[in-house]
Every structure is written in C-alpha cells, then in structure tokens.
Design a protein around this motif. Structure first.
Motif, short mmCIF file in Angstrom:
data_model
loop_
_atom_site.label_atom_id
_atom_site.label_comp_id
_atom_site.label_asym_id
_atom_site.label_seq_id
_atom_site.Cartn_x
_atom_site.Cartn_y
_atom_site.Cartn_z
N LEU A 25 0.62 -1.20 0.05
CA LEU A 25 -0.12 -0.07 0.02
C LEU A 25 0.79 1.26 0.11
O LEU A 25 2.08 1.10 0.35
CB LEU A 25 -0.81 -0.05 1.15
CG LEU A 25 -1.91 -1.17 1.34
CD1 LEU A 25 -2.38 -1.27 2.76
CD2 LEU A 25 -2.88 -0.77 0.39
N LYS A 26 0.19 2.52 -0.29
CA LYS A 26 0.93 3.46 -0.37
C LYS A 26 0.59 4.70 0.81
O LYS A 26 -0.61 4.43 1.00
CB LYS A 26 0.76 4.30 -1.51
CG LYS A 26 1.74 3.86 -2.87
CD LYS A 26 1.79 4.86 -3.65
CE LYS A 26 2.95 4.38 -4.87
NZ LYS A 26 4.12 4.72 -4.12
N ILE A 27 1.58 5.28 1.22
CA ILE A 27 1.06 6.27 2.43
C ILE A 27 1.57 7.74 1.61
O ILE A 27 2.78 7.99 1.27
CB ILE A 27 1.72 6.15 3.77
CG1 ILE A 27 1.52 4.79 4.22
CG2 ILE A 27 1.56 7.27 4.59
CD1 ILE A 27 2.39 4.63 5.57
N PHE A 28 0.66 8.59 1.22
CA PHE A 28 0.80 9.66 0.39
C PHE A 28 0.95 10.96 1.59
O PHE A 28 -0.08 11.06 2.26
CB PHE A 28 -0.20 10.10 -0.55
CG PHE A 28 -0.35 9.01 -1.53
CD1 PHE A 28 0.56 8.73 -2.77
CD2 PHE A 28 -1.27 8.14 -1.48
CE1 PHE A 28 0.35 8.19 -3.79
CE2 PHE A 28 -1.52 7.09 -2.60
CZ PHE A 28 -0.66 6.98 -3.54
N PRO A 29 1.89 11.83 1.08
CA PRO A 29 1.95 12.85 2.17
C PRO A 29 0.89 14.20 1.80
O PRO A 29 1.01 14.55 0.55
CB PRO A 29 3.26 13.45 2.04
CG PRO A 29 4.05 12.72 0.91
CD PRO A 29 3.14 11.77 0.55
N ILE A 30 0.00 14.44 2.86
CA ILE A 30 -0.81 15.76 2.32
C ILE A 30 0.00 16.84 2.87
O ILE A 30 -0.15 17.91 2.20
CB ILE A 30 -2.02 15.46 3.10
CG1 ILE A 30 -2.80 14.47 2.33
CG2 ILE A 30 -2.81 16.82 3.33
CD1 ILE A 30 -4.37 14.40 2.78
N ASP A 31 0.88 16.88 3.70
CA ASP A 31 1.51 17.94 4.48
C ASP A 31 2.32 18.82 3.29
O ASP A 31 2.81 18.03 2.28
CB ASP A 31 2.60 17.47 5.48
CG ASP A 31 2.61 18.40 6.66
OD1 ASP A 31 2.30 19.49 6.82
OD2 ASP A 31 3.02 17.64 7.83
N SER A 32 2.02 20.06 3.01
CA SER A 32 2.24 20.58 1.88
C SER A 32 3.83 20.45 1.46
O SER A 32 4.30 20.21 0.32
CB SER A 32 1.84 22.10 1.83
OG SER A 32 2.57 22.84 3.07
N GLU A 33 4.53 20.18 2.54
CA GLU A 33 6.27 20.36 2.43
C GLU A 33 6.38 18.98 1.89
O GLU A 33 7.41 18.69 0.83
CB GLU A 33 6.80 20.63 3.55
CG GLU A 33 6.66 22.17 4.20
CD GLU A 33 5.32 22.11 4.95
OE1 GLU A 33 4.55 21.23 4.95
OE2 GLU A 33 5.31 23.21 5.28
N HIS A 34 5.88 17.89 2.32
CA HIS A 34 6.20 16.37 2.09
C HIS A 34 5.53 16.25 0.80
O HIS A 34 6.15 15.62 -0.13
CB HIS A 34 5.86 15.70 3.25
CG HIS A 34 6.38 16.07 4.52
ND1 HIS A 34 5.56 17.08 5.21
CD2 HIS A 34 7.25 15.62 5.24
CE1 HIS A 34 6.52 17.42 6.15
NE2 HIS A 34 7.45 16.46 6.28
#
Ligand code: NDP
Length: 391
Positions: free
Chosen positions: A152-161
């Motif tokens: 599975l994937k964990i996508f970053p929402i935090d704008s920097e990441h």
C-alpha cells in the motif's frame, strides 16, 4: 496499489469537519471534468455533529461516525432522511470503520488519536493520504512496515512533504544530497515580543495558513516544523542530517530537493491545502481544481532565512528526539500535545510549552516499543508525567 486507470475511488475521511477534512471535501465536490470519480465511504468527526451531518447529507456516505457518544442522538435526528447509511458513535466505532477497506483513507484526525485508525486502515488494505503527522512521528516504522507488507501507499498531504514527494527522483536516489523543508516562520518570526507575553489570540493568528488550533500553535512555536522534519525522515530515504529547514515567509516554495549535479528542484504553489490534497486524491493523475493561479510577478519577492534556534528551541528538541528515535519521539509528541492543550485552555504561558516538552523528555527514559499497543500505553504514561510538570 492505486492505478492510473481507476475511474472510481472510495474515499474515507477521518477528521472530515477539520481544516484538512473540509479542504478534502472541497476538492472532491469541486473537481472540474475529472476522469476519476470519488465516492465517500466514511466520514468521521469528534464533536461537530452539525457539520458532519451537513457533509453526510451532501456526500451520502455508507458510514458516519461521531467519536463523542453524547452527540449520537443529535446526529441521528439530523440524518433522519439519509438512506443506506450506518450512523455510529464512540471511539470503538471510529476503529471499526477504520477496519473497512477503501481505496484511500484521508487521515486528518489531529494528534495521536489518529494513529490507531491509520494503522488499522493499512492493516485492512487501504492506502493512506496522511495529514496526521503525529501518527507518523509516533509510529513511523510501524506504519511504513504494514504499508510495505500490504503493498500500500502512504501519500503525504502536508504541503512540504507533498512538494518533496512530487520532485524526489527515487531513480536518482544516490544523487540526492539534501531535502529542504520551508517554514513560514509563523506569527512570531519577526516579532520582538517576549515569548512570556504572547497571547492565545496572537499565537492562533497564522500569517499564511488557515488551520486547526493545534497545528496553528505548533506553527507559532515552530514545533510543527520539527515534527515535519521527523515526518520527512520517515517519508523519504535520506539521512537525518540531510533534512534541512529554512524560513520562507511567503510560503510559495514548499519543498526543495538538491541533487549532486547542482540542480535544485523546488515545488511552488499558493499556500492552499487543496493543491496537495488534489494531488494525492488523483495520484498519479493530475486534476483541474478551482484555485488561484500562482502569479510570481504579483508576489514580487521570495525571501529565505535561517531558523533562529535560540528564539525557537522546538527544532533542536525535535532533532535530539529524532537522534534517539523510538520512544523519544512518542514522548516528544505527547508532551507537546499536553502543553499545547494547556496553552489553548490558557493554563500556561506560550514559553512554557517548550519547558514542558524539555522537562518531560528529561524525565522519561528511553523504552523499546514493539507494537502500536505499546506505543499507546507508553503515550499514556508520558501524558501523566507531562501533565504534572511544574514550570
Ligand atoms: P482540526 O482541528 O481543524 O481538525 C481535526 C479533525 O479531527 C476534526 O474533524 C475533529 O472533529 C477530528 N477529531 C479530533 N479528535 C478526534 C478523535 N479523537 N476522533 C475522531 N475525530 C477526531 O485539525 P487540522 O485539520 O488542522 O489538522 C488535522 C491534522 O492534519 C493534524 O495532524 C495536522 O498537523 C495535520 N495538518 C494540517 C494542515 C492544515 O492546513 N490544517 C496542514 C498539514 C498537516 P471535530 O471537528 O468534531 O472536533
């Protein structure tokens, strides 16, 4: 794994009534001619049953959960006309719906309360769009391992990441020299005010971003950037020393990747969380959303400064905890959550936030944590210590 051709995605939003949750719903409801369609499967909030009900009536999810049980009847009567929807309440109900597989769970509960639902969603086979940085700070290895195990994937929402995610060339990993996270500097970057005298209203007034209370205070102390440095360590295969932070008050450049050939790739956008949220909702596609076009000529000047670590001790506190990893990160996060909560209730001064974190870290010995359950137990112990720290 999410694939490009998928036309229909089931989305669950944990923390739907918060700043990120509302932006996510805004993106879902206002996409323009997008090939991917979204079906909201689950909505979760804690107290705000009125907004939760409004969202549910518009989005028609299969499950709606209010964590605070006392609002169950109110929520139920607000949703009396909604068909084919299971309405639930309580902490266990939050965990129960986290176990129901979807294509993408938006993890946007604030604080460590979001950690277990995020873990359970990965266990159930859901990809994650992660806003809840406290989860990855406290349980980075556990979340990454279960994601890897279940492909599975964990996508970053935090704008920097999210920015770094967009420009980080995995295929040129050995040629990446460092990543740079930008920080707005928060409301006190230029302030000469003694930190003892900072008021709650001043600390909540972020110059660039509209966010929930906890992250607004974290931005004011710059603890947010320290937590993001830890988050970056888990998201990207790069050594701790090669994660840098610079202050960029305009918040236009969100992240930079420096390569050994002298190229520096930067990702830019107006400070609008709908941009990273749209990216992860549609990945690997890009979609059209309503947004204010970035016009650099109107912005005129982009500035960059070093972080003043004396004025903002949070980043060094985070760097030290990151050196130790494991339980030190749980203790850091927990002490900060307790301190911010006390500041939000006007029980302590602004500068005492740092004192509580520092003193808690001094008092709590390192401990090997072998599971999510052990992290939660340990967190409880740290909460007791941090709550009783005398400043
Ligand atoms: P908010 O405080 O605005 O929203 C938090 C959401 O979580 C609300 O929907 C709240 O419900 C819900 N919630 C809180 N506790 C529980 C619980 N125990 N069980 C179920 N639901 C709960 O926070 P933000 O949206 O600002 O931030 C959310 C996360 O995203 C944080 O970890 C933050 O660091 C991160 N983040 C936020 C950004 C932003 O721009 N806001 C940017 C990058 C990261 P209710 O409204 O009913 O209380």
């Amino acid at each position: 794994m999410i694939n490009r051709k998928s036309e229909y995605r089931k989305i669950s939003i944990f923390g739907s009534t918060g700043s990120i949750g509302k932006s996510a719903i805004n993106v879902i409801q206002n996409q323009i001619n997008n090939s991917i369609k979204f079906q909201v499967q689950t909505l979760v909030a804690q107290n705000n049953y009125k907004l939760l009900a409004k969202q549910a009536l518009e989005l028609k999810p299969e499950f709606v959960v209010i964590a605070e049980e006392k609002y169950y009847q109110d929520l139920k009567s607000e949703l009396s006309t909604l068909k084919n929807c299971q309405i639930m309440s309580g902490k266990d109900a939050v965990l129960e719906v986290a176990r129901i597989k979807c294509d993408l769970m938006i993890s946007a509960i604030v604080g460590i309360a979001g950690m277990l639902p995020t873990y359970l969603a990965l266990e159930a086979g859901s990809n994650i769009a992660l806003a809840n940085k406290e989860a990855i700070v406290c349980a980075g290895d556990f979340l990454l391992n279960i994601a890897k195990k279940n492909n599975l994937k964990i996508f970053p929402i935090d704008s920097e990441h999210n920015a770094i995610f967009q420009i980080f060339e995995q295929e040129n990993l050995s040629q990446i020299s460092e990543i740079i996270l930008t920080a707005s500097g928060g409301p006190f970057f230029n302030s000469t005010k003694n930190f003892r005298d900072i008021t709650l209203a001043e600390a909540l007034k972020h110059p660039k971003w509209q966010m929930g209370n906890k992250i607004s205070i974290d931005s004011a102390t710059m603890m947010n950037k320290g937590l993001e440095m830890i988050e970056a360590y888990y998201f990207f295969p790069i050594s701790k020393n090669n994660i840098k932070i610079i202050v960029h008050p305009q918040s236009i450049i969100h992240g930079i990747v420096n390569y050994n050939d002298g190229a520096s790739l930067a990702m830019m956008s107006n400070p609008d969380m709908c941009v990273p949220i749209s990216y992860v909702l549609n990945y690997p596609n890009r979609a059209s959303i309503n947004h204010q076009k970035l016009d650099l000529t109107k912005i005129g000047q982009l500035e960059f400064y070093e972080v003043d670590n004396k004025k903002f001790p949070a980043i060094n506190l985070c760097r030290n905890a990151l050196e130790q990893e494991g339980s030190a990160l749980v203790a850091l996060n927990c002490a900060n959550e307790i301190a911010v909560e006390k500041f939000l209730k006007s029980e302590i001064r602004f500068d005492e936030i740092y004192m509580i974190v520092e003193k808690t870290l001094q008092k709590i010995p390192q401990k090997k944590l072998n599971s999510i359950a052990e992290i939660l137990d340990f967190n409880q112990q740290v909460c007791e210590v941090a709550s009783n720290i005398k400043t």
